[in-house]
Design a protein around this motif. Structure first.
Motif, PDB file in Angstrom:
ATOM      1  N   ILE A   1     -13.858 -18.732 -35.353  1.00 61.42           N
ATOM      2  CA  ILE A   1     -12.821 -17.870 -34.771  1.00 61.42           C
ATOM      3  C   ILE A   1     -13.403 -17.067 -33.609  1.00 61.42           C
ATOM      4  O   ILE A   1     -12.778 -16.947 -32.555  1.00 61.42           O
ATOM      5  CB  ILE A   1     -12.209 -16.946 -35.852  1.00 61.42           C
ATOM      6  N   TYR A   2     -14.607 -16.521 -33.781  1.00 59.86           N
ATOM      7  CA  TYR A   2     -15.251 -15.774 -32.695  1.00 59.86           C
ATOM      8  C   TYR A   2     -15.424 -16.653 -31.474  1.00 59.86           C
ATOM      9  O   TYR A   2     -15.158 -16.226 -30.350  1.00 59.86           O
ATOM     10  CB  TYR A   2     -16.609 -15.221 -33.144  1.00 59.86           C
ATOM     11  N   ASN A   3     -15.895 -17.884 -31.677  1.00 63.28           N
ATOM     12  CA  ASN A   3     -16.104 -18.790 -30.543  1.00 63.28           C
ATOM     13  C   ASN A   3     -14.795 -19.081 -29.810  1.00 63.28           C
ATOM     14  O   ASN A   3     -14.795 -19.264 -28.597  1.00 63.28           O
ATOM     15  CB  ASN A   3     -16.753 -20.089 -31.008  1.00 63.28           C
ATOM     16  N   LEU A   4     -13.694 -19.106 -30.530  1.00 60.64           N
ATOM     17  CA  LEU A   4     -12.397 -19.362 -29.897  1.00 60.64           C
ATOM     18  C   LEU A   4     -11.917 -18.166 -29.064  1.00 60.64           C
ATOM     19  O   LEU A   4     -11.343 -18.343 -27.998  1.00 60.64           O
ATOM     20  CB  LEU A   4     -11.339 -19.704 -30.953  1.00 60.64           C
ATOM     21  N   ILE A   5     -12.153 -16.955 -29.566  1.00 60.08           N
ATOM     22  CA  ILE A   5     -11.610 -15.780 -28.878  1.00 60.08           C
ATOM     23  C   ILE A   5     -12.595 -15.105 -27.932  1.00 60.08           C
ATOM     24  O   ILE A   5     -12.194 -14.255 -27.142  1.00 60.08           O
ATOM     25  CB  ILE A   5     -11.067 -14.736 -29.880  1.00 60.08           C
ATOM     26  N   SER A   6     -13.874 -15.468 -27.965  1.00 58.03           N
ATOM     27  CA  SER A   6     -14.858 -14.769 -27.134  1.00 58.03           C
ATOM     28  C   SER A   6     -14.618 -14.985 -25.643  1.00 58.03           C
ATOM     29  O   SER A   6     -14.929 -14.107 -24.837  1.00 58.03           O
ATOM     30  CB  SER A   6     -16.280 -15.187 -27.504  1.00 58.03           C
ATOM     31  N   ASP A   7     -14.069 -16.138 -25.249  1.00 56.07           N
ATOM     32  CA  ASP A   7     -13.777 -16.359 -23.823  1.00 56.07           C
ATOM     33  C   ASP A   7     -12.693 -15.405 -23.327  1.00 56.07           C
ATOM     34  O   ASP A   7     -12.733 -14.940 -22.195  1.00 56.07           O
ATOM     35  CB  ASP A   7     -13.330 -17.808 -23.598  1.00 56.07           C
ATOM     36  N   LYS A   8     -11.729 -15.122 -24.167  1.00 57.39           N
ATOM     37  CA  LYS A   8     -10.609 -14.268 -23.769  1.00 57.39           C
ATOM     38  C   LYS A   8     -10.954 -12.776 -23.833  1.00 57.39           C
ATOM     39  O   LYS A   8     -10.449 -11.976 -23.067  1.00 57.39           O
ATOM     40  CB  LYS A   8      -9.395 -14.565 -24.639  1.00 57.39           C
ATOM     41  N   THR A   9     -11.819 -12.404 -24.789  1.00 56.20           N
ATOM     42  CA  THR A   9     -12.129 -10.985 -24.985  1.00 56.20           C
ATOM     43  C   THR A   9     -13.418 -10.545 -24.301  1.00 56.20           C
ATOM     44  O   THR A   9     -13.684  -9.361 -24.192  1.00 56.20           O
ATOM     45  CB  THR A   9     -12.249 -10.665 -26.489  1.00 56.20           C
ATOM     46  N   GLY A  10     -14.232 -11.481 -23.890  1.00 61.63           N
ATOM     47  CA  GLY A  10     -15.497 -11.124 -23.258  1.00 61.63           C
ATOM     48  C   GLY A  10     -16.665 -11.141 -24.219  1.00 61.63           C
ATOM     49  O   GLY A  10     -17.804 -10.992 -23.828  1.00 61.63           O
ATOM     50  N   GLY A  11     -16.418 -11.286 -25.493  1.00 64.48           N
ATOM     51  CA  GLY A  11     -17.501 -11.363 -26.474  1.00 64.48           C
ATOM     52  C   GLY A  11     -18.061 -10.003 -26.845  1.00 64.48           C
ATOM     53  O   GLY A  11     -17.562  -8.966 -26.438  1.00 64.48           O
ATOM     54  N   ILE A  12     -19.114 -10.018 -27.618  1.00 55.11           N
ATOM     55  CA  ILE A  12     -19.789  -8.799 -28.066  1.00 55.11           C
ATOM     56  C   ILE A  12     -20.910  -8.478 -27.092  1.00 55.11           C
ATOM     57  O   ILE A  12     -21.688  -9.356 -26.727  1.00 55.11           O
ATOM     58  CB  ILE A  12     -20.371  -8.991 -29.489  1.00 55.11           C
ATOM     59  N   GLU A  13     -20.987  -7.223 -26.670  1.00 54.92           N
ATOM     60  CA  GLU A  13     -22.054  -6.801 -25.777  1.00 54.92           C
ATOM     61  C   GLU A  13     -23.205  -6.222 -26.584  1.00 54.92           C
ATOM     62  O   GLU A  13     -22.995  -5.448 -27.513  1.00 54.92           O
ATOM     63  CB  GLU A  13     -21.547  -5.739 -24.797  1.00 54.92           C
ATOM     64  N   VAL A  14     -24.412  -6.616 -26.219  1.00 57.87           N
ATOM     65  CA  VAL A  14     -25.615  -6.072 -26.852  1.00 57.87           C
ATOM     66  C   VAL A  14     -26.614  -5.708 -25.763  1.00 57.87           C
ATOM     67  O   VAL A  14     -26.621  -6.301 -24.683  1.00 57.87           O
ATOM     68  CB  VAL A  14     -26.263  -7.071 -27.842  1.00 57.87           C
ATOM     69  N   GLU A  15     -27.436  -4.735 -26.049  1.00 62.16           N
ATOM     70  CA  GLU A  15     -28.500  -4.366 -25.130  1.00 62.16           C
ATOM     71  C   GLU A  15     -29.807  -4.830 -25.744  1.00 62.16           C
ATOM     72  O   GLU A  15     -30.095  -4.538 -26.909  1.00 62.16           O
ATOM     73  CB  GLU A  15     -28.521  -2.849 -24.929  1.00 62.16           C
ATOM     74  N   VAL A  16     -30.582  -5.574 -24.985  1.00 61.93           N
ATOM     75  CA  VAL A  16     -31.852  -6.100 -25.480  1.00 61.93           C
ATOM     76  C   VAL A  16     -32.966  -5.641 -24.563  1.00 61.93           C
ATOM     77  O   VAL A  16     -32.751  -5.302 -23.399  1.00 61.93           O
ATOM     78  CB  VAL A  16     -31.825  -7.652 -25.568  1.00 61.93           C
ATOM     79  N   GLU A  17     -34.171  -5.611 -25.098  1.00 62.52           N
ATOM     80  CA  GLU A  17     -35.330  -5.299 -24.270  1.00 62.52           C
ATOM     81  C   GLU A  17     -36.458  -6.225 -24.669  1.00 62.52           C
ATOM     82  O   GLU A  17     -36.541  -6.675 -25.815  1.00 62.52           O
ATOM     83  CB  GLU A  17     -35.742  -3.830 -24.407  1.00 62.52           C
ATOM     84  N   ASP A  18     -37.295  -6.532 -23.717  1.00 62.46           N
ATOM     85  CA  ASP A  18     -38.438  -7.384 -23.979  1.00 62.46           C
ATOM     86  C   ASP A  18     -39.529  -6.555 -24.638  1.00 62.46           C
ATOM     87  O   ASP A  18     -39.819  -5.438 -24.225  1.00 62.46           O
ATOM     88  CB  ASP A  18     -38.966  -8.004 -22.687  1.00 62.46           C
ATOM     89  N   GLY A  19     -40.109  -7.107 -25.671  1.00 64.00           N
ATOM     90  CA  GLY A  19     -41.198  -6.438 -26.362  1.00 64.00           C
ATOM     91  C   GLY A  19     -42.387  -7.373 -26.445  1.00 64.00           C
ATOM     92  O   GLY A  19     -42.333  -8.513 -25.983  1.00 64.00           O
ATOM     93  N   PRO A  20     -43.468  -6.911 -27.053  1.00 56.55           N
ATOM     94  CA  PRO A  20     -44.638  -7.779 -27.191  1.00 56.55           C
ATOM     95  C   PRO A  20     -44.327  -8.933 -28.145  1.00 56.55           C
ATOM     96  O   PRO A  20     -43.596  -8.779 -29.114  1.00 56.55           O
ATOM     97  CB  PRO A  20     -45.711  -6.853 -27.760  1.00 56.55           C
ATOM     98  N   SER A  21     -44.860 -10.081 -27.837  1.00 56.91           N
ATOM     99  CA  SER A  21     -44.657 -11.251 -28.682  1.00 56.91           C
ATOM    100  C   SER A  21     -45.473 -11.104 -29.957  1.00 56.91           C
ATOM    101  O   SER A  21     -46.652 -10.741 -29.908  1.00 56.91           O
ATOM    102  CB  SER A  21     -45.088 -12.512 -27.941  1.00 56.91           C
ATOM    103  N   PRO A  22     -44.881 -11.400 -31.124  1.00 55.58           N
ATOM    104  CA  PRO A  22     -45.651 -11.306 -32.364  1.00 55.58           C
ATOM    105  C   PRO A  22     -46.700 -12.405 -32.452  1.00 55.58           C
ATOM    106  O   PRO A  22     -47.578 -12.360 -33.295  1.00 55.58           O
ATOM    107  CB  PRO A  22     -44.595 -11.454 -33.458  1.00 55.58           C
TER     108      PRO A  22
END
Length: 107
Positions: free
Chosen positions: A76-97
């Protein structure tokens, strides 16, 4: 900000099903044993019956239902994400484990 455009339905559902199974087993099995022990005080053979065996199948049932519901939700999310813009998240690069030990300066 980055947007989640699509979810991999099967991969997300597999991960969720495993999480549902593990978490429910952590709670259901110990509390189920306690319930069976206290409910079988008067009837010692009732612990071997349906309720005692059901304790082991409930986590599996939770996992199956979790797989189904997460797969439906992702679809359902995949169907409606094009119309709604999807969920926004903020990410940052960190050190690789996997980068190994880092040389940190102490100051």
């Amino acid at each position: 900000m980055k947007r989640i455009k699509k979810f991999g339905v099967l991969q997300t559902a597999k991960v969720a099903a495993l999480l549902y199974t593990i978490v429910s087993a952590i709670f259901i099995i110990p509390f189920g044993f306690i319930a069976v022990i206290f409910s079988s005080v008067d009837y010692p053979f009732s612990a071997l019956g349906g309720g005692g065996i059901l304790i082991f199948f409930l986590p599996l049932l939770y996992g199956i239902m979790g797989f189904i519901t997460v797969a439906i939700g992702c679809s359902i999310y995949n169907l409606i994400s094009d119309k709604t813009g999807g969920i926004e998240v903020e990410v940052e690069d960190g050190p690789s484990p996997f980068a190994g030990p880092q040389n940190y300066q102490q100051g």
